[in-house]
Structure formats: structure tokens, C-alpha cells
Design a protein around this motif. Structure first.
Motif, PDB file in Angstrom:
ATOM      1  N   GLU A   1      31.039 -14.707  -4.042  1.00 32.74           N
ATOM      2  CA  GLU A   1      32.920 -14.648  -4.065  1.00 32.74           C
ATOM      3  C   GLU A   1      33.128 -15.857  -4.332  1.00 32.74           C
ATOM      4  O   GLU A   1      33.952 -16.453  -5.259  1.00 32.74           O
ATOM      5  CB  GLU A   1      32.844 -14.871  -2.875  1.00 32.74           C
ATOM      6  CG  GLU A   1      34.448 -15.373  -1.922  1.00 32.74           C
ATOM      7  CD  GLU A   1      35.613 -14.462  -2.948  1.00 32.74           C
ATOM      8  OE1 GLU A   1      36.458 -14.262  -3.326  1.00 32.74           O
ATOM      9  OE2 GLU A   1      35.218 -13.212  -2.585  1.00 32.74           O
ATOM     10  N   LEU A   2      32.184 -16.847  -4.163  1.00 32.20           N
ATOM     11  CA  LEU A   2      32.267 -18.704  -4.958  1.00 32.20           C
ATOM     12  C   LEU A   2      32.638 -18.122  -6.225  1.00 32.20           C
ATOM     13  O   LEU A   2      33.435 -19.257  -7.002  1.00 32.20           O
ATOM     14  CB  LEU A   2      31.078 -19.611  -3.799  1.00 32.20           C
ATOM     15  CG  LEU A   2      31.873 -20.041  -3.132  1.00 32.20           C
ATOM     16  CD1 LEU A   2      30.563 -20.538  -2.472  1.00 32.20           C
ATOM     17  CD2 LEU A   2      32.866 -20.045  -2.686  1.00 32.20           C
TER      18      LEU A   2
ATOM     19  N   ASN B   1      35.520 -16.394  -7.480  1.00 29.68           N
ATOM     20  CA  ASN B   1      36.999 -17.561  -7.977  1.00 29.68           C
ATOM     21  C   ASN B   1      37.085 -18.891  -8.671  1.00 29.68           C
ATOM     22  O   ASN B   1      37.717 -18.801  -9.698  1.00 29.68           O
ATOM     23  CB  ASN B   1      37.119 -18.218  -6.416  1.00 29.68           C
ATOM     24  CG  ASN B   1      37.208 -17.448  -5.036  1.00 29.68           C
ATOM     25  OD1 ASN B   1      37.526 -16.021  -5.580  1.00 29.68           O
ATOM     26  ND2 ASN B   1      37.286 -17.745  -4.249  1.00 29.68           N
TER      27      ASN B   1
ATOM     28  N   HIS C   1      40.287 -18.525 -11.576  1.00 31.25           N
ATOM     29  CA  HIS C   1      41.485 -18.969 -10.469  1.00 31.25           C
ATOM     30  C   HIS C   1      41.280 -21.005 -11.168  1.00 31.25           C
ATOM     31  O   HIS C   1      41.282 -21.464 -10.839  1.00 31.25           O
ATOM     32  CB  HIS C   1      41.260 -19.765  -8.908  1.00 31.25           C
ATOM     33  CG  HIS C   1      41.484 -18.249  -8.455  1.00 31.25           C
ATOM     34  ND1 HIS C   1      42.750 -17.627  -8.557  1.00 31.25           N
ATOM     35  CD2 HIS C   1      40.735 -17.836  -7.779  1.00 31.25           C
ATOM     36  CE1 HIS C   1      42.686 -16.581  -7.842  1.00 31.25           C
ATOM     37  NE2 HIS C   1      41.706 -16.957  -7.260  1.00 31.25           N
ATOM     38  N   ALA C   2      39.122 -21.502 -11.949  1.00 31.43           N
ATOM     39  CA  ALA C   2      39.052 -22.274 -13.061  1.00 31.43           C
ATOM     40  C   ALA C   2      39.126 -22.306 -14.052  1.00 31.43           C
ATOM     41  O   ALA C   2      38.622 -21.198 -14.134  1.00 31.43           O
ATOM     42  CB  ALA C   2      38.484 -22.870 -11.777  1.00 31.43           C
TER      43      ALA C   2
ATOM     44  N   GLY D   1      43.603 -26.868  -5.057  1.00 32.14           N
ATOM     45  CA  GLY D   1      42.273 -26.521  -4.538  1.00 32.14           C
ATOM     46  C   GLY D   1      41.916 -25.300  -3.971  1.00 32.14           C
ATOM     47  O   GLY D   1      43.529 -24.964  -3.685  1.00 32.14           O
ATOM     48  N   PRO D   2      40.930 -24.755  -3.384  1.00 34.00           N
ATOM     49  CA  PRO D   2      41.002 -23.744  -2.855  1.00 34.00           C
ATOM     50  C   PRO D   2      41.724 -23.613  -1.509  1.00 34.00           C
ATOM     51  O   PRO D   2      41.322 -24.215  -1.030  1.00 34.00           O
ATOM     52  CB  PRO D   2      39.435 -23.569  -3.135  1.00 34.00           C
ATOM     53  CG  PRO D   2      38.408 -24.834  -3.896  1.00 34.00           C
ATOM     54  CD  PRO D   2      39.767 -25.350  -4.132  1.00 34.00           C
ATOM     55  N   ARG D   3      41.963 -22.463  -0.887  1.00 35.81           N
ATOM     56  CA  ARG D   3      42.673 -22.756   0.912  1.00 35.81           C
ATOM     57  C   ARG D   3      42.672 -21.297   0.866  1.00 35.81           C
ATOM     58  O   ARG D   3      42.454 -20.382   0.350  1.00 35.81           O
ATOM     59  CB  ARG D   3      44.097 -22.971   0.232  1.00 35.81           C
ATOM     60  CG  ARG D   3      44.858 -22.802  -0.186  1.00 35.81           C
ATOM     61  CD  ARG D   3      46.410 -23.609  -0.178  1.00 35.81           C
ATOM     62  NE  ARG D   3      47.662 -21.708  -1.066  1.00 35.81           N
ATOM     63  CZ  ARG D   3      47.446 -21.309  -2.126  1.00 35.81           C
ATOM     64  NH1 ARG D   3      46.756 -22.091  -2.994  1.00 35.81           N
ATOM     65  NH2 ARG D   3      48.314 -21.116  -2.909  1.00 35.81           N
TER      66      ARG D   3
ATOM     67  N   LEU E   1      38.167 -16.407   0.894  1.00 36.60           N
ATOM     68  CA  LEU E   1      37.229 -17.837   1.367  1.00 36.60           C
ATOM     69  C   LEU E   1      36.961 -17.734   3.295  1.00 36.60           C
ATOM     70  O   LEU E   1      36.848 -18.234   4.136  1.00 36.60           O
ATOM     71  CB  LEU E   1      38.632 -19.227   1.185  1.00 36.60           C
ATOM     72  CG  LEU E   1      38.114 -19.474  -0.376  1.00 36.60           C
ATOM     73  CD1 LEU E   1      39.011 -20.426  -0.347  1.00 36.60           C
ATOM     74  CD2 LEU E   1      37.033 -20.251  -0.033  1.00 36.60           C
TER      75      LEU E   1
ATOM     76  N   THR F   1      34.940 -28.867  -0.368  1.00 36.33           N
ATOM     77  CA  THR F   1      35.223 -28.646  -1.662  1.00 36.33           C
ATOM     78  C   THR F   1      35.021 -29.942  -1.717  1.00 36.33           C
ATOM     79  O   THR F   1      34.849 -31.116  -0.973  1.00 36.33           O
ATOM     80  CB  THR F   1      36.513 -28.285  -1.991  1.00 36.33           C
ATOM     81  OG1 THR F   1      37.457 -29.417  -1.259  1.00 36.33           O
ATOM     82  CG2 THR F   1      36.886 -27.143  -1.630  1.00 36.33           C
TER      83      THR F   1
ATOM     84  N   VAL G   1      32.954 -26.246  -4.457  1.00 37.20           N
ATOM     85  CA  VAL G   1      33.097 -25.819  -3.775  1.00 37.20           C
ATOM     86  C   VAL G   1      31.850 -24.973  -3.035  1.00 37.20           C
ATOM     87  O   VAL G   1      30.629 -24.147  -3.399  1.00 37.20           O
ATOM     88  CB  VAL G   1      34.221 -24.087  -3.152  1.00 37.20           C
ATOM     89  CG1 VAL G   1      33.979 -23.853  -2.395  1.00 37.20           C
ATOM     90  CG2 VAL G   1      34.779 -24.384  -4.183  1.00 37.20           C
TER      91      VAL G   1
END
Length: 143
Positions: free
Chosen positions: A54-55, A58, A62-63, A99-101, A115, A127, A136
Motif C-alpha cells: 500500500e505504501l 501510494n 501520488h508522489a 501529505g498522506p491522509r 491508509l 509521516t 510514510v
């Protein structure tokens, strides 16, 4: 894929640098599984690999990548205060505009559960941001 390993008394750590795309994430998951097999129970290993997947996804979705078009996966086993040890996994990328949320998601939502899965499987997560990038991390108890 570049790997670095360190052992220092009560801390054992490993870091992988992989390309910022799905094949890099796949290679990182396989390497993590290989490295932690025998150190963790099968159920805990499954949870750790699920969280790392998952990390990593992401970070790719997303980054921005780190310089060189890569992301870094690292993990370390350390003694916790009291009895037992903790496994920390960490994914570092070049960051994103936000940022991740955790987001609310319903039964018909196509995404937004990641998440929540991390929070449910890990002991804790969070994070960090510094000059090297945005990380993360998640921790797991090794009882």
C-alpha cells in the motif's frame, strides 16, 4: 535495485532503492518477503507485506520520485522499551503537493481505503518530511 544492510547491536536494518514504478514496487515487495521470511510469523509477514504494498503504491501514484527516478523502502528491527522488538517499515519518495491522509470511503468507492488498511494492520503509522524526501512509516510489534 540497490540494497544496503546494517547491523548495530540491537538494531538490524535494510534499505532498498527501486525505480518509481510498479515493477520497482514489485521487486521491493519480493525482496522484503525474502528478507523477513523466518524472522516473522507467516501472518505478521502477510500484514507487513500488505502495508508495504500500500505504501509503495501510494508513493508511485501520488508522489514525485526521489532524484534519479527512485523510491526507497527501508525496514529495521529494534528493541522496544520494555519487552519485545519492533519492526519499522518506511517508504520515502520525493513528496507531493499534499501529505498522506486517511479519507472516508464507502462501499462503492473505488479507492481511498489504503491508509485505513495501514492503520488497521500496523501498531502505529505516521509521516516525516526532511531534505531527503517524504516518508510514510508503519510499526509492527514482534511479540
Amino acid at each position: 535495485m540497490t540494497a544496503v544492510q546494517q547491523e548495530n547491536g540491537s538494531v538490524r536494518s535494510r534499505s532498498l532503492i527501486v525505480p518509481h514504478h510498479a515493477q520497482g514496487a514489485r521487486a521491493a515487495r519480493h525482496r522484503l518477503t525474502h528478507e523477513l521470511t523466518g524472522l516473522l510469523t507467516a501472518n505478521l509477514l502477510c500484514d507487513v507485506v500488505t502495508v508495504v504494498a500500500e505504501l509503495l503504491s501510494n508513493a508511485i501514484r501520488h508522489a514525485r520520485p526521489l532524484p534519479g527516478g527512485v523510491i526507497r523502502l527501508s525496514w529495521r528491527v529494534r528493541r522496544a522499551t520494555g519487552a519485545g522488538s519492533v519492526l519499522e517499515v518506511r517508504v520515502t519518495d520525493g513528496g507531493a503537493a499534499t501529505g498522506p491522509r486517511m479519507r472516508p470511503s464507502g462501499p462503492r468507492s473505488l479507492d481511498g481505503r489504503g491508509l485505513g488498511i495501514v492503520a488497521a494492520m500496523a501498531r502505529c503509522w505516521g509521516t516525516d518530511r526532511d531534505d531527503a524526501g517524504h516518508s510514510v512509516w508503519a510499526e509492527f510489534s514482534l511479540a
